[in-house]
Design a protein around this motif. Structure first.
Motif, PDB file in Angstrom:
ATOM      1  N   LYS A  40      11.610  -7.149   0.858  1.00 48.83           N
ATOM      2  CA  LYS A  40      10.767  -6.303   0.009  1.00 48.83           C
ATOM      3  C   LYS A  40      11.558  -5.145  -0.600  1.00 48.83           C
ATOM      4  O   LYS A  40      11.533  -4.928  -1.815  1.00 48.83           O
ATOM      5  CB  LYS A  40       9.584  -5.755   0.812  1.00 48.83           C
ATOM      6  CG  LYS A  40       8.716  -6.817   1.469  1.00 48.83           C
ATOM      7  CD  LYS A  40       7.473  -6.224   2.122  1.00 48.83           C
ATOM      8  CE  LYS A  40       7.770  -5.155   3.161  1.00 48.83           C
ATOM      9  NZ  LYS A  40       8.547  -5.668   4.323  1.00 48.83           N
ATOM     10  N   SER A  41      12.245  -4.386   0.252  1.00 55.03           N
ATOM     11  CA  SER A  41      12.983  -3.221  -0.240  1.00 55.03           C
ATOM     12  C   SER A  41      14.120  -3.635  -1.168  1.00 55.03           C
ATOM     13  O   SER A  41      14.403  -2.953  -2.166  1.00 55.03           O
ATOM     14  CB  SER A  41      13.533  -2.399   0.932  1.00 55.03           C
ATOM     15  OG  SER A  41      12.486  -1.785   1.658  1.00 55.03           O
ATOM     16  N   THR A  43      14.087  -6.170  -3.141  1.00 54.25           N
ATOM     17  CA  THR A  43      13.456  -6.480  -4.420  1.00 54.25           C
ATOM     18  C   THR A  43      13.220  -5.204  -5.223  1.00 54.25           C
ATOM     19  O   THR A  43      13.552  -5.133  -6.421  1.00 54.25           O
ATOM     20  CB  THR A  43      12.121  -7.208  -4.193  1.00 54.25           C
ATOM     21  OG1 THR A  43      12.354  -8.418  -3.469  1.00 54.25           O
ATOM     22  CG2 THR A  43      11.457  -7.544  -5.521  1.00 54.25           C
ATOM     23  N   ILE A  44      12.656  -4.191  -4.574  1.00 52.17           N
ATOM     24  CA  ILE A  44      12.399  -2.911  -5.248  1.00 52.17           C
ATOM     25  C   ILE A  44      13.706  -2.308  -5.755  1.00 52.17           C
ATOM     26  O   ILE A  44      13.798  -1.853  -6.903  1.00 52.17           O
ATOM     27  CB  ILE A  44      11.701  -1.933  -4.279  1.00 52.17           C
ATOM     28  CG1 ILE A  44      10.317  -2.449  -3.873  1.00 52.17           C
ATOM     29  CG2 ILE A  44      11.618  -0.548  -4.886  1.00 52.17           C
ATOM     30  CD1 ILE A  44       9.241  -2.314  -4.893  1.00 52.17           C
ATOM     31  N   LYS A  45      14.731  -2.318  -4.921  1.00 50.88           N
ATOM     32  CA  LYS A  45      16.015  -1.717  -5.308  1.00 50.88           C
ATOM     33  C   LYS A  45      16.691  -2.514  -6.419  1.00 50.88           C
ATOM     34  O   LYS A  45      17.392  -1.943  -7.264  1.00 50.88           O
ATOM     35  CB  LYS A  45      16.925  -1.605  -4.088  1.00 50.88           C
ATOM     36  CG  LYS A  45      16.457  -0.556  -3.080  1.00 50.88           C
ATOM     37  CD  LYS A  45      17.325  -0.530  -1.835  1.00 50.88           C
ATOM     38  CE  LYS A  45      16.832   0.518  -0.841  1.00 50.88           C
ATOM     39  NZ  LYS A  45      17.630   0.532   0.402  1.00 50.88           N
ATOM     40  N   TYR A  80      10.454   5.732  -8.788  1.00 52.51           N
ATOM     41  CA  TYR A  80      10.781   5.078  -7.517  1.00 52.51           C
ATOM     42  C   TYR A  80      10.522   6.030  -6.372  1.00 52.51           C
ATOM     43  O   TYR A  80      11.018   7.166  -6.368  1.00 52.51           O
ATOM     44  CB  TYR A  80      12.252   4.643  -7.544  1.00 52.51           C
ATOM     45  CG  TYR A  80      12.818   4.177  -6.222  1.00 52.51           C
ATOM     46  CD1 TYR A  80      12.249   3.118  -5.522  1.00 52.51           C
ATOM     47  CD2 TYR A  80      13.954   4.780  -5.687  1.00 52.51           C
ATOM     48  CE1 TYR A  80      12.787   2.676  -4.325  1.00 52.51           C
ATOM     49  CE2 TYR A  80      14.511   4.342  -4.491  1.00 52.51           C
ATOM     50  CZ  TYR A  80      13.914   3.283  -3.814  1.00 52.51           C
ATOM     51  OH  TYR A  80      14.445   2.851  -2.629  1.00 52.51           O
ATOM     52  N   LEU A 156       7.203   2.376  -8.402  1.00 54.92           N
ATOM     53  CA  LEU A 156       7.615   1.476  -7.327  1.00 54.92           C
ATOM     54  C   LEU A 156       7.524   2.235  -6.016  1.00 54.92           C
ATOM     55  O   LEU A 156       8.258   3.205  -5.797  1.00 54.92           O
ATOM     56  CB  LEU A 156       9.048   0.983  -7.551  1.00 54.92           C
ATOM     57  CG  LEU A 156       9.380   0.423  -8.944  1.00 54.92           C
ATOM     58  CD1 LEU A 156      10.858   0.031  -9.015  1.00 54.92           C
ATOM     59  CD2 LEU A 156       8.493  -0.758  -9.287  1.00 54.92           C
ATOM     60  N   ASP A 158       7.874   2.127  -1.988  1.00 55.43           N
ATOM     61  CA  ASP A 158       8.472   1.352  -0.899  1.00 55.43           C
ATOM     62  C   ASP A 158       7.895   1.813   0.436  1.00 55.43           C
ATOM     63  O   ASP A 158       8.193   2.912   0.909  1.00 55.43           O
ATOM     64  CB  ASP A 158       9.997   1.508  -0.918  1.00 55.43           C
ATOM     65  CG  ASP A 158      10.704   0.429  -0.108  1.00 55.43           C
ATOM     66  OD1 ASP A 158      10.009  -0.411   0.502  1.00 55.43           O
ATOM     67  OD2 ASP A 158      11.946   0.419  -0.083  1.00 55.43           O
ATOM     68  N   LEU A 187       3.764  -1.078  -8.184  1.00 57.28           N
ATOM     69  CA  LEU A 187       4.224  -2.145  -7.303  1.00 57.28           C
ATOM     70  C   LEU A 187       4.473  -1.526  -5.938  1.00 57.28           C
ATOM     71  O   LEU A 187       5.288  -0.609  -5.803  1.00 57.28           O
ATOM     72  CB  LEU A 187       5.503  -2.793  -7.837  1.00 57.28           C
ATOM     73  CG  LEU A 187       6.135  -3.884  -6.954  1.00 57.28           C
ATOM     74  CD1 LEU A 187       5.190  -5.069  -6.777  1.00 57.28           C
ATOM     75  CD2 LEU A 187       7.474  -4.340  -7.531  1.00 57.28           C
ATOM     76  N   SER A 189       5.562  -2.062  -1.988  1.00 55.71           N
ATOM     77  CA  SER A 189       6.146  -2.850  -0.906  1.00 55.71           C
ATOM     78  C   SER A 189       5.458  -2.440   0.382  1.00 55.71           C
ATOM     79  O   SER A 189       5.445  -1.262   0.739  1.00 55.71           O
ATOM     80  CB  SER A 189       7.654  -2.572  -0.824  1.00 55.71           C
ATOM     81  OG  SER A 189       8.170  -2.929   0.435  1.00 55.71           O
TER      82      SER A 189
END
Length: 233
Positions: A40-41, A43-45, A80, A156, A158, A187, A189
């Motif tokens: 998950k992380s 993907t975000i990064k 973010y 985003l 996280d 989005l 996570s």
């Protein structure tokens, strides 16, 4: 607004993300669900430009931003909120917010400290306290508020509910719903299925770096074996 297709990301020789696909529409909240270490992380990064994918595509409003550095991604209007929070512990709440300030955008809500104090009353009460003196949940609020000072169109998040008290989790859910009402896309996570169900329109489940499910929570409920196989501890 955001489209990720065929994303493959490595750490050294370790293949972390395998052909990941997901999308977030304007004014939509999408939950990226999975266990610890599912990807998950990463993907975000990879979206944010903090990790460079080896292949695949990240598009924002139709523009290919794959592999762009994070500062350029931020300037486009993507905010973010890292899992680690990364507030400035020696600076006050007010000063932390000022660090995140960016000029208004014509296509995004404008956030000011006063508006954010209405959204996060806990921060209003502690506006002159050092960030390091806040509770973990309040630090999470401050991190989100600082990100909003950049006036993003897409946020985003996280792991926003990890390690914080249930009362703060409820406040976090209220905040995310308010961001959607303001027209933002989000989005998230998350590991917390209950929290994600409350705030999100759709779910994407990732396991061992691969997307196993994309759909509504009603679709997920109709296939309980998927949640059991990918999310149960």
């Amino acid at each position: 607004m955001l489209e990720v297709s065929g994303l493959n990301t490595f750490y050294g020789q370790a293949h972390i993300l395998s052909d990941v696909h997901l999308a977030v529409g304007g004014n939509e909240v999408v939950a990226l669900l999975g266990r610890n270490g599912a990807g998950k992380s990463t993907t975000i990064k990879s979206i944010m430009g903090l990790v460079r994918p080896r292949s695949g595509r990240v598009a924002y409003d139709g523009q290919d931003i794959t592999g762009w550095p994070a500062y350029r991604v931020c300037r486009l209007g993507i905010g973010y909120v890292p899992e680690e929070r990364r507030i400035f512990t020696e600076l006050s709440v007010e000063e932390n917010l000022e660090v995140g300030r960016r000029p208004p955008r014509p296509d995004a809500p404008e956030w000011t400290p006063d508006r954010l104090y209405q959204l996060f009353p806990n921060l209003a009460e502690r506006r002159r306290q050092a960030g390091g003196r806040l509770s973990g949940g309040e630090q999470q609020m401050l991190t989100i508020a600082r990100t909003l000072m950049g006036n993003p169109r897409l946020v985003l998040l996280d792991e926003p509910s990890e390690g914080i008290a249930p009362l703060i989790v409820e406040q976090m859910a209220r905040v995310i719903k308010e961001l959607k009402r303001e027209g933002l896309a989000v989005l998230i996570s998350e590991q917390n299925l209950h929290f994600s169900r409350i705030v999100s329109d759709r779910a994407v489940i990732i396991e061992k770096g691969e997307v196993r499910f994309t759909g509504s929570f009603a679709d997920l409920d109709a296939n309980p074996d998927i949640a059991q196989a990918t999310l149960a501890i």
